[in-house]
Write an enzyme that holds these catalytic residues in place. Structure first.
Site, mmCIF file in Angstrom:
data_model
loop_
_atom_site.group_PDB
_atom_site.id
_atom_site.type_symbol
_atom_site.label_atom_id
_atom_site.label_comp_id
_atom_site.label_asym_id
_atom_site.label_seq_id
_atom_site.Cartn_x
_atom_site.Cartn_y
_atom_site.Cartn_z
ATOM 1 N N GLU A 157 24.739 118.863 -47.272
ATOM 2 C CA GLU A 157 23.333 118.488 -47.020
ATOM 3 C C GLU A 157 22.547 119.630 -46.400
ATOM 4 O O GLU A 157 21.329 119.581 -46.323
ATOM 5 C CB GLU A 157 23.262 117.210 -46.163
ATOM 6 N N HIS A 176 29.246 121.048 -45.006
ATOM 7 C CA HIS A 176 28.064 120.173 -44.998
ATOM 8 C C HIS A 176 27.204 120.464 -46.227
ATOM 9 O O HIS A 176 26.379 121.373 -46.182
ATOM 10 C CB HIS A 176 27.218 120.453 -43.749
ATOM 11 N N CYS A 216 32.842 116.635 -43.288
ATOM 12 C CA CYS A 216 33.228 117.153 -41.969
ATOM 13 C C CYS A 216 33.764 116.041 -41.057
ATOM 14 O O CYS A 216 34.832 115.516 -41.324
ATOM 15 C CB CYS A 216 32.052 117.927 -41.373
HETATM 16 N N1 GLN Z 1 34.385 119.192 -35.151
HETATM 17 C C1 GLN Z 1 33.692 117.957 -35.317
HETATM 18 C C2 GLN Z 1 34.642 116.807 -35.076
HETATM 19 O O1 GLN Z 1 35.799 117.002 -34.977
HETATM 20 C C3 GLN Z 1 33.107 117.819 -36.711
HETATM 21 C C4 GLN Z 1 31.941 118.718 -36.831
HETATM 22 C C5 GLN Z 1 31.010 118.363 -37.925
HETATM 23 O O2 GLN Z 1 30.988 117.254 -38.438
HETATM 24 N N2 GLN Z 1 30.196 119.314 -38.255
HETATM 25 O O3 GLN Z 1 34.201 115.712 -35.004
#
Ligand code: GLN
Length: 189
Positions: A170, A168, A77
């Site tokens: 995890e 994610h 992410c």
């Molecule tokens: N939207 C977040 C960002 O741009 C990322 C979100 C996440 O890591 N769950 O940093």
């Protein structure tokens, strides 16, 4: 073999717990010297704008880039956003470790977060994973291995030693994506 989990901000402690559960030695990475003791790195999800600032503040930008030349790095992410070559948000100082463009918060705000059963190329069964303000990835070349998709959008991509996911792992009941990364690291040691 030791895997480092970048622990500046975000969901680092859960990654560390999963590695513990899989009996993989791991350390939290916060400073340059920590890189001397690891064979692979996980950059967790969190907030990419904050992570980007902290990487700069702690002088880790070039350290991560150099480490990635000979080691495996997995970004989830926000971590994946940082690893991208390009990002739609120019506040993010991307590390440019994989040839993708990330679009932040593509699936909406926190309240629009969802879980989904997804098919991963190397798994027989679908796994249920969480998308939390997840990015969309555009591949900037066709030499990337797309290991998982949601609709037409790649959500798990590998290129040589680099692995990114928009979800994610995890937060999932499955540890398979972590196992896959652990094998990448093992094969590279
Ligand atoms: N939207 C977040 C960002 O741009 C990322 C979100 C996440 O890591 N769950 O940093």
């Amino acid at each position: 073999m030791t895997i480092g989990v970048l622990a500046l901000q975000g969901d680092f402690s859960l990654h560390s717990k999963i590695l513990d559960r899989l009996n993989v030695k791991n350390i939290l990475v916060r400073k340059k010297e920590d890189f001397d003791n690891i064979n692979g790195l996980i950059i967790p999800g969190g907030e990419s704008t904050v992570l980007s600032l902290l990487i700069k503040k702690f002088n880790l930008f070039n350290k991560i880039k150099n480490f990635s030349k000979s080691h495996c790095v997995y970004g989830t992410c926000a971590g994946a956003i940082l690893m991208s070559k390009k990002c739609d948000d120019n506040k993010i100082n991307t590390l440019s470790l994989i040839n993708i463009k990330s679009f932040r918060n593509f699936y909406g705000r926190q309240i629009d977060s969802f879980t989904k059963n997804i098919t991963i190329n190397f798994l027989k069964k679908k796994i249920n994973v969480s998308f939390i303000r997840a990015p969309k990835f555009d591949c900037l070349s066709n030499d990337l291995d797309i290991l998982g998709k949601v609709g037409d959008n790649p959500v798990l991509i590998k290129k040589e030693n680099m692995l990114v996911s928009s979800f994610h792992p995890e937060l999932s009941n499955s540890t398979e994506v972590h196992k896959y990364f652990i094998n990448m690291v093992k094969n590279n040691v």
